[in-house]
Design a protein around this motif. Sequence first.
Motif, PDB file in Angstrom:
ATOM      1  N   LEU A 162       0.833  -1.190   0.000  1.00 49.34           N
ATOM      2  CA  LEU A 162       0.000   0.000   0.000  1.00 49.34           C
ATOM      3  C   LEU A 162       0.875   1.249   0.000  1.00 49.34           C
ATOM      4  CD1 LEU A 162      -2.718  -0.954   2.650  1.00 49.34           C
ATOM      5  CD2 LEU A 162      -3.101  -0.653   0.199  1.00 49.34           C
ATOM      6  N   ILE A 163       0.416   2.279  -0.706  1.00 46.31           N
ATOM      7  CA  ILE A 163       1.094   3.570  -0.701  1.00 46.31           C
ATOM      8  C   ILE A 163       0.077   4.642  -0.315  1.00 46.31           C
ATOM      9  CG2 ILE A 163       2.696   2.835  -2.508  1.00 46.31           C
ATOM     10  CD1 ILE A 163       0.971   4.849  -4.338  1.00 46.31           C
ATOM     11  N   GLU A 164       0.572   5.768   0.168  1.00 47.14           N
ATOM     12  CA  GLU A 164      -0.314   6.894   0.364  1.00 47.14           C
ATOM     13  C   GLU A 164      -0.690   7.451  -1.003  1.00 47.14           C
ATOM     14  OE1 GLU A 164      -1.700   7.696   3.237  1.00 47.14           O
ATOM     15  OE2 GLU A 164      -0.584   5.969   4.004  1.00 47.14           O
ATOM     16  N   PRO A 165      -1.957   7.755  -1.236  1.00 47.22           N
ATOM     17  CA  PRO A 165      -2.368   8.255  -2.548  1.00 47.22           C
ATOM     18  C   PRO A 165      -1.523   9.454  -2.979  1.00 47.22           C
ATOM     19  CG  PRO A 165      -4.295   7.742  -1.224  1.00 47.22           C
ATOM     20  CD  PRO A 165      -3.107   7.597  -0.317  1.00 47.22           C
ATOM     21  N   GLY A 166      -1.028   9.399  -4.205  1.00 44.84           N
ATOM     22  CA  GLY A 166      -0.241  10.485  -4.754  1.00 44.84           C
ATOM     23  C   GLY A 166       1.236  10.406  -4.471  1.00 44.84           C
ATOM     24  N   ASP A 167       1.675   9.423  -3.688  1.00 44.53           N
ATOM     25  CA  ASP A 167       3.096   9.293  -3.351  1.00 44.53           C
ATOM     26  C   ASP A 167       3.817   8.578  -4.487  1.00 44.53           C
ATOM     27  OD1 ASP A 167       5.618   8.794  -2.272  1.00 44.53           O
ATOM     28  OD2 ASP A 167       4.841   8.468  -0.250  1.00 44.53           O
ATOM     29  N   VAL A 168       4.347   9.361  -5.404  1.00 43.64           N
ATOM     30  CA  VAL A 168       4.981   8.826  -6.612  1.00 43.64           C
ATOM     31  C   VAL A 168       6.203   7.986  -6.266  1.00 43.64           C
ATOM     32  CG1 VAL A 168       6.151   9.437  -8.759  1.00 43.64           C
ATOM     33  CG2 VAL A 168       4.099  10.690  -8.054  1.00 43.64           C
ATOM     34  N   ALA A 169       7.037   8.488  -5.367  1.00 40.35           N
ATOM     35  CA  ALA A 169       8.268   7.773  -5.011  1.00 40.35           C
ATOM     36  C   ALA A 169       7.952   6.421  -4.376  1.00 40.35           C
ATOM     37  CB  ALA A 169       9.112   8.618  -4.062  1.00 40.35           C
ATOM     38  N   ALA A 170       6.960   6.393  -3.490  1.00 42.83           N
ATOM     39  CA  ALA A 170       6.584   5.136  -2.838  1.00 42.83           C
ATOM     40  C   ALA A 170       6.028   4.143  -3.848  1.00 42.83           C
ATOM     41  CB  ALA A 170       5.562   5.394  -1.734  1.00 42.83           C
ATOM     42  N   LEU A 171       5.264   4.631  -4.810  1.00 43.89           N
ATOM     43  CA  LEU A 171       4.725   3.750  -5.845  1.00 43.89           C
ATOM     44  C   LEU A 171       5.847   3.153  -6.670  1.00 43.89           C
ATOM     45  CD1 LEU A 171       2.401   2.512  -7.428  1.00 43.89           C
ATOM     46  CD2 LEU A 171       2.212   4.649  -8.724  1.00 43.89           C
ATOM     47  N   ALA A 172       6.809   3.975  -7.081  1.00 40.18           N
ATOM     48  CA  ALA A 172       7.945   3.483  -7.866  1.00 40.18           C
ATOM     49  C   ALA A 172       8.732   2.448  -7.074  1.00 40.18           C
ATOM     50  CB  ALA A 172       8.841   4.644  -8.279  1.00 40.18           C
ATOM     51  N   THR A 173       8.950   2.715  -5.793  1.00 43.36           N
ATOM     52  CA  THR A 173       9.701   1.782  -4.956  1.00 43.36           C
ATOM     53  C   THR A 173       8.983   0.448  -4.834  1.00 43.36           C
ATOM     54  OG1 THR A 173      10.719   3.561  -3.664  1.00 43.36           O
ATOM     55  CG2 THR A 173      10.623   1.390  -2.634  1.00 43.36           C
ATOM     56  N   ALA A 174       7.672   0.489  -4.596  1.00 42.50           N
ATOM     57  CA  ALA A 174       6.905  -0.748  -4.446  1.00 42.50           C
ATOM     58  C   ALA A 174       6.908  -1.559  -5.739  1.00 42.50           C
ATOM     59  CB  ALA A 174       5.473  -0.427  -4.021  1.00 42.50           C
ATOM     60  N   LEU A 175       6.718  -0.881  -6.859  1.00 36.69           N
ATOM     61  CA  LEU A 175       6.732  -1.580  -8.151  1.00 36.69           C
ATOM     62  C   LEU A 175       8.108  -2.166  -8.439  1.00 36.69           C
ATOM     63  CD1 LEU A 175       4.622   0.905 -10.304  1.00 36.69           C
ATOM     64  CD2 LEU A 175       3.916  -1.358  -9.514  1.00 36.69           C
ATOM     65  N   ASN A 176       9.152  -1.408  -8.173  1.00 35.48           N
ATOM     66  CA  ASN A 176      10.510  -1.905  -8.433  1.00 35.48           C
ATOM     67  C   ASN A 176      10.848  -3.095  -7.546  1.00 35.48           C
ATOM     68  OD1 ASN A 176      11.325  -0.252 -10.542  1.00 35.48           O
ATOM     69  ND2 ASN A 176      11.972   1.392  -9.174  1.00 35.48           N
ATOM     70  N   THR A 177      10.379  -3.067  -6.302  1.00 35.09           N
ATOM     71  CA  THR A 177      10.631  -4.196  -5.405  1.00 35.09           C
ATOM     72  C   THR A 177      10.001  -5.470  -5.951  1.00 35.09           C
ATOM     73  OG1 THR A 177      10.754  -2.766  -3.450  1.00 35.09           O
ATOM     74  CG2 THR A 177      10.263  -5.087  -3.073  1.00 35.09           C
ATOM     75  N   LEU A 178       8.771  -5.368  -6.419  1.00 32.88           N
ATOM     76  CA  LEU A 178       8.098  -6.553  -6.954  1.00 32.88           C
ATOM     77  C   LEU A 178       8.686  -6.992  -8.287  1.00 32.88           C
ATOM     78  CD1 LEU A 178       4.428  -5.745  -5.953  1.00 32.88           C
ATOM     79  CD2 LEU A 178       5.723  -7.767  -5.288  1.00 32.88           C
ATOM     80  N   LEU A 179       8.977  -6.037  -9.149  1.00 33.94           N
ATOM     81  CA  LEU A 179       9.551  -6.399 -10.436  1.00 33.94           C
ATOM     82  C   LEU A 179      10.927  -7.042 -10.280  1.00 33.94           C
ATOM     83  CD1 LEU A 179       8.607  -3.226 -12.518  1.00 33.94           C
ATOM     84  CD2 LEU A 179       7.579  -5.496 -12.702  1.00 33.94           C
ATOM     85  N   GLY A 180      11.615  -6.711  -9.198  1.00 32.28           N
ATOM     86  CA  GLY A 180      12.966  -7.218  -8.988  1.00 32.28           C
ATOM     87  C   GLY A 180      13.039  -8.586  -8.353  1.00 32.28           C
ATOM     88  N   SER A 181      11.911  -9.171  -7.983  1.00 35.82           N
ATOM     89  CA  SER A 181      11.947 -10.464  -7.300  1.00 35.82           C
ATOM     90  C   SER A 181      10.801 -11.356  -7.759  1.00 35.82           C
ATOM     91  CB  SER A 181      11.866 -10.266  -5.781  1.00 35.82           C
ATOM     92  OG  SER A 181      11.760 -11.512  -5.112  1.00 35.82           O
ATOM     93  N   SER A 182      11.120 -12.358  -8.548  1.00 40.20           N
ATOM     94  CA  SER A 182      10.090 -13.305  -8.980  1.00 40.20           C
ATOM     95  C   SER A 182       9.578 -14.119  -7.799  1.00 40.20           C
ATOM     96  CB  SER A 182      10.640 -14.233 -10.071  1.00 40.20           C
ATOM     97  OG  SER A 182      11.756 -14.968  -9.593  1.00 40.20           O
ATOM     98  N   ASP A 183      10.459 -14.403  -6.826  1.00 37.71           N
ATOM     99  CA  ASP A 183      10.031 -15.149  -5.642  1.00 37.71           C
ATOM    100  C   ASP A 183       8.996 -14.362  -4.851  1.00 37.71           C
ATOM    101  OD1 ASP A 183      11.703 -17.248  -6.272  1.00 37.71           O
ATOM    102  OD2 ASP A 183      13.301 -16.624  -4.902  1.00 37.71           O
TER     103      ASP A 183
END
Length: 220
Positions: A162-183
Amino acid sequence: EGVPAGKLHCVLSAVDTQQYQPNRQHLDWFRQTFEIAPDELVIGMVAQFINRKGHQTLLDALPAVFAAHPRTKVLLFGQGPIWDDIHARVNGSPALAARVQLPGFRRDLDQILPCLDVLAHPAFMEGLGVSLLQAAACGVPLVGGRAGGIPEIIQPGLNGELIEPGDVAALATALNTLLGSSDLRQSYGKAGRGWVEARFSIAAMVQGNLAVYTRTLKTR
């Protein structure tokens, strides 16, 4: 709204977990239809094109996502009043135009959703988020805004972030974390399927409604 708490009973909405399953049998069709290379990951968003759904937040986050994971495509499904604006923004940026598609409204999401690697839904306001339930039932990890009923579906550290609505940096971080780990994607996807089956299945909704009637009759 002034209704006594004792008169309120919550019955969770349901998704058809038989129709929406983590089955990637249509993966070849999916990749051919949306021109996805075998080594590319896919972020999807399924939402009406209105401001409160957070499309602009996702587009703002994509440069950081593409910098970390250049072999990523984004599919924005749906229609609505700001579709033209989003389309213009995507086409006006070579970096976005090369990686972002707007396929419109689809009736075959049960075939599409299982083929996504991540579903993003950075909404500012949301009653519940049916597309989140459908994606979770398909075993897809989720990233969504902490708004409305979304936190009832997304459990951080279990099936998504979950991210706070409008938090662009948090959204990018969350997406990158998931994209970086298939496990991690697999773990979140499996847990998401279980979360939906236990709480948001048709059987669970039927039992919830039945319980309300049963409690009511006992007080008569």
